[in-house]
Motif scaffolding. Structure first.
Motif, PDB file in Angstrom:
ATOM      1  N   SER A   5       0.820  -1.211   0.000  1.00 47.54           N
ATOM      2  CA  SER A   5       0.000   0.000   0.000  1.00 47.54           C
ATOM      3  C   SER A   5       0.853   1.260   0.000  1.00 47.54           C
ATOM      4  O   SER A   5       0.477   2.280  -0.587  1.00 47.54           O
ATOM      5  CB  SER A   5      -0.955   0.005   1.198  1.00 47.54           C
ATOM      6  N   ALA A   6       2.010   1.198   0.663  1.00 44.64           N
ATOM      7  CA  ALA A   6       2.932   2.342   0.636  1.00 44.64           C
ATOM      8  C   ALA A   6       3.447   2.584  -0.780  1.00 44.64           C
ATOM      9  O   ALA A   6       3.536   3.735  -1.242  1.00 44.64           O
ATOM     10  CB  ALA A   6       4.089   2.094   1.599  1.00 44.64           C
ATOM     11  N   LEU A   7       3.769   1.497  -1.496  1.00 42.99           N
ATOM     12  CA  LEU A   7       4.216   1.647  -2.885  1.00 42.99           C
ATOM     13  C   LEU A   7       3.103   2.238  -3.741  1.00 42.99           C
ATOM     14  O   LEU A   7       3.357   3.093  -4.606  1.00 42.99           O
ATOM     15  CB  LEU A   7       4.633   0.296  -3.465  1.00 42.99           C
ATOM     16  N   ALA A   8       1.877   1.787  -3.527  1.00 43.40           N
ATOM     17  CA  ALA A   8       0.754   2.291  -4.315  1.00 43.40           C
ATOM     18  C   ALA A   8       0.550   3.787  -4.098  1.00 43.40           C
ATOM     19  O   ALA A   8       0.177   4.514  -5.034  1.00 43.40           O
ATOM     20  CB  ALA A   8      -0.521   1.523  -3.959  1.00 43.40           C
ATOM     21  N   ALA A   9       0.816   4.257  -2.891  1.00 42.10           N
ATOM     22  CA  ALA A   9       0.670   5.687  -2.610  1.00 42.10           C
ATOM     23  C   ALA A   9       1.683   6.502  -3.401  1.00 42.10           C
ATOM     24  O   ALA A   9       1.360   7.570  -3.948  1.00 42.10           O
ATOM     25  CB  ALA A   9       0.833   5.942  -1.113  1.00 42.10           C
ATOM     26  N   ILE A  10       2.915   6.014  -3.486  1.00 39.43           N
ATOM     27  CA  ILE A  10       3.917   6.735  -4.277  1.00 39.43           C
ATOM     28  C   ILE A  10       3.617   6.599  -5.765  1.00 39.43           C
ATOM     29  O   ILE A  10       3.836   7.538  -6.546  1.00 39.43           O
ATOM     30  CB  ILE A  10       5.334   6.253  -3.926  1.00 39.43           C
ATOM     31  N   ASP A  11       3.086   5.456  -6.188  1.00 37.33           N
ATOM     32  CA  ASP A  11       2.650   5.308  -7.581  1.00 37.33           C
ATOM     33  C   ASP A  11       1.650   6.400  -7.945  1.00 37.33           C
ATOM     34  O   ASP A  11       1.742   7.022  -9.014  1.00 37.33           O
ATOM     35  CB  ASP A  11       1.977   3.949  -7.794  1.00 37.33           C
ATOM     36  N   ALA A  12       0.667   6.610  -7.071  1.00 35.72           N
ATOM     37  CA  ALA A  12      -0.375   7.603  -7.342  1.00 35.72           C
ATOM     38  C   ALA A  12       0.220   9.001  -7.401  1.00 35.72           C
ATOM     39  O   ALA A  12      -0.162   9.819  -8.261  1.00 35.72           O
ATOM     40  CB  ALA A  12      -1.462   7.522  -6.275  1.00 35.72           C
ATOM     41  N   TRP A  13       1.155   9.300  -6.490  1.00 35.09           N
ATOM     42  CA  TRP A  13       1.809  10.608  -6.520  1.00 35.09           C
ATOM     43  C   TRP A  13       2.576  10.781  -7.836  1.00 35.09           C
ATOM     44  O   TRP A  13       2.498  11.837  -8.470  1.00 35.09           O
ATOM     45  CB  TRP A  13       2.762  10.747  -5.333  1.00 35.09           C
ATOM     46  N   ALA A  14       3.304   9.760  -8.248  1.00 32.10           N
ATOM     47  CA  ALA A  14       4.130   9.859  -9.463  1.00 32.10           C
ATOM     48  C   ALA A  14       3.283  10.040 -10.713  1.00 32.10           C
ATOM     49  O   ALA A  14       3.746  10.630 -11.701  1.00 32.10           O
ATOM     50  CB  ALA A  14       4.998   8.613  -9.597  1.00 32.10           C
ATOM     51  N   ALA A  15       2.050   9.539 -10.689  1.00 36.20           N
ATOM     52  CA  ALA A  15       1.183   9.622 -11.862  1.00 36.20           C
ATOM     53  C   ALA A  15       0.430  10.943 -11.955  1.00 36.20           C
ATOM     54  O   ALA A  15      -0.192  11.231 -12.986  1.00 36.20           O
ATOM     55  CB  ALA A  15       0.181   8.470 -11.850  1.00 36.20           C
ATOM     56  N   ALA A  16       0.479  11.765 -10.892  1.00 31.98           N
ATOM     57  CA  ALA A  16      -0.290  13.006 -10.848  1.00 31.98           C
ATOM     58  C   ALA A  16       0.591  14.203 -11.200  1.00 31.98           C
ATOM     59  O   ALA A  16       1.824  14.129 -11.184  1.00 31.98           O
ATOM     60  CB  ALA A  16      -0.907  13.177  -9.462  1.00 31.98           C
ATOM     61  N   GLU A  17      -0.065  15.294 -11.519  1.00 34.44           N
ATOM     62  CA  GLU A  17       0.619  16.552 -11.814  1.00 34.44           C
ATOM     63  C   GLU A  17       0.475  17.490 -10.627  1.00 34.44           C
ATOM     64  O   GLU A  17      -0.498  17.410  -9.869  1.00 34.44           O
ATOM     65  CB  GLU A  17       0.022  17.202 -13.066  1.00 34.44           C
ATOM     66  N   GLY A  18       1.430  18.410 -10.462  1.00 37.24           N
ATOM     67  CA  GLY A  18       1.351  19.372  -9.378  1.00 37.24           C
ATOM     68  C   GLY A  18       2.354  20.485  -9.548  1.00 37.24           C
ATOM     69  O   GLY A  18       3.255  20.414 -10.399  1.00 37.24           O
TER      70      GLY A  18
END
Length: 409
Positions: free
Chosen positions: A375-388
């Motif tokens: 789940s920790a990896l999935a959280a960073i996956d989601a961050w990496a896929a988003a723009e900001g």
């Protein structure tokens, strides 16, 4: 015995990601439940090390990565971590391999220990403060056996010294197995239940009289060498004391190794518990069976490194599975981990990204809940896929992945 060099662990507070108050919870085999760990200022951990007759395979790496996460989470929570690990540098498998190859057993052990150090360094596993070999610990082991003997908790069979499991009323509380369940495992995992002269088939060898052609050390019980379980009891008590926070290893160590070790320690000292929690990592398989040296179905960390595989991809492949799960290594595991590593590195190389505070909170929360690394990896996956537009975020997420997951981006 010297350990291996430590990689730098960034401070997330210095990176602008201060921690919030929480505790690390882990699954304790002895209770069968996930429970909060409650260390003092210093968290104390003992992890059982290798028998150095072959190289580090992915099953080993999975185990030591599990307790590396424990180490990192505790540090992030503000604890100093006192971590001790042994290496069983004299034992039957090592002596048998040396005899097969015609190599001196000491040279074989040192070569494989150095390869293990190199693998741990490459995988960025934080080293123990005390890395202790069985050979150097012989005086400690002899002292412990003398304490057991003083409590009438040893007996001899043809010069070998045994510990009677009946001496510990709490025997069985670590693994929570019945005697019927223990018996086949004891035979499979180095025990000798059928030896004539034993009081109980489950009684464990603590000192083996010297055999022809094998090494031995002087002791009050005669020349010989230590049993396996008492080695870890003596080392852990010497450097951590009784009641330390976590004893760890692979799930195949719950019985007999951790069960016997706890009984040795508790009877010798008259105190309990030996450890407050017994934490066990799952098994990694290949071609339908657990990876093991006896089966020969191994994937070696050193061979992957020699083939040019980034150790961070190996680490990510292991982190993709919850530490308590049993799973099977395939080429797809490594392919997926390489792709994830590429995505993360591309994301932290951007000039800006989404705020790092939410992802840091999620990663910390998931790891504190029984090391939920997937789940920790999935959280960073989601961050990496988003723009900001947060210019500080990429460096902060780089620090987050490094400090808590040990991934160098």
């Amino acid at each position: 015995m010297r350990s291996w060099p430590a990689s730098d662990v960034p401070s997330l507070a210095d990176a602008g990601l201060p921690a919030v108050a929480r505790r690390l919870s882990l699954h304790d085999t002895g209770t069968g439940a996930v429970r909060p760990t409650e260390p003092g200022e210093t968290a104390r951990m003992y992890v059982c090390g290798i028998t150095p007759y072959d190289a580090t395979h992915l099953g080993h790496a999975n185990t030591y990565l599990t307790f590396d996460l424990v180490n990192r989470v505790w540090r992030d929570l503000g604890h100093t971590v006192h971590y001790v690990q042994n290496v069983t540098d004299v034992d039957d498998p090592l002596l048998e391999r040396a005899q097969q190859t015609g190599e001196d057993w000491r040279e074989l052990a040192e070569r494989e220990i150095q390869l293990f150090r190199d693998d741990m360094t490459a995988l960025r596993i934080l080293p123990p403060q005390r890395y202790v070999g069985a050979v150097e610990a012989v005086p400690l082991i002899v002292e412990m056996i003398e304490k057991l003997r003083g409590r009438d908790a040893t007996y001899e069979v043809d010069g070998d010294v045994y510990f009677p499991v009946a001496a510990d009323p709490a025997f069985g509380q670590v693994s929570r197995l019945t005697r019927e369940e223990m018996a086949p495992l004891f035979a499979e995992r180095g025990g000798d239940p059928d030896r004539p002269g034993k009081r109980d088939p489950l009684d464990a060898l603590v000192w083996m009289a010297r055999r022809p052609g094998e090494p031995g050390w002087d002791s009050p019980f005669g020349e010989g060498r230590p049993g396996w379980h008492v080695e870890c009891s003596a080392i852990s008590i010497e450097y951590l004391g009784m009641g330390f926070d976590v004893e760890g290893g692979g799930s195949d160590l719950a019985f007999p190794h951790h069960e016997m070790g706890a009984s040795h320690a508790q009877v010798a000292t008259g105190e309990r518990p030996h450890a407050r929690a017994y934490v066990h990592a799952g098994m990694v398989g290949l071609h339908g069976e657990k990876m093991s040296k006896s089966r020969g179905n191994l994937v070696f960390v050193s061979k992957l490194r020699e083939a040019g595989v980034d150790p961070m991809a190996v680490r990510l492949a292991l982190l993709a599975h919850h530490y308590r799960s049993d799973w099977e290594w395939t080429d797809a595991e490594l392919r997926d981990a390489r792709a994830r590593l590429d995505r993360w590195r591309a994301a932290v190389a951007r000039p800006s990204g989404p705020s790092a505070a939410p992802v840091a909170g999620t990663v910390r929360e998931r790891l504190a809940d029984d090391l939920d690394a997937p789940s920790a990896l999935a959280a960073i996956d989601a961050w990496a896929a988003a723009e900001g537009t947060d210019e500080a975020a990429p460096a902060q997420v780089r620090a987050l992945a490094d400090a808590l997951l040990g991934i160098a981006l």
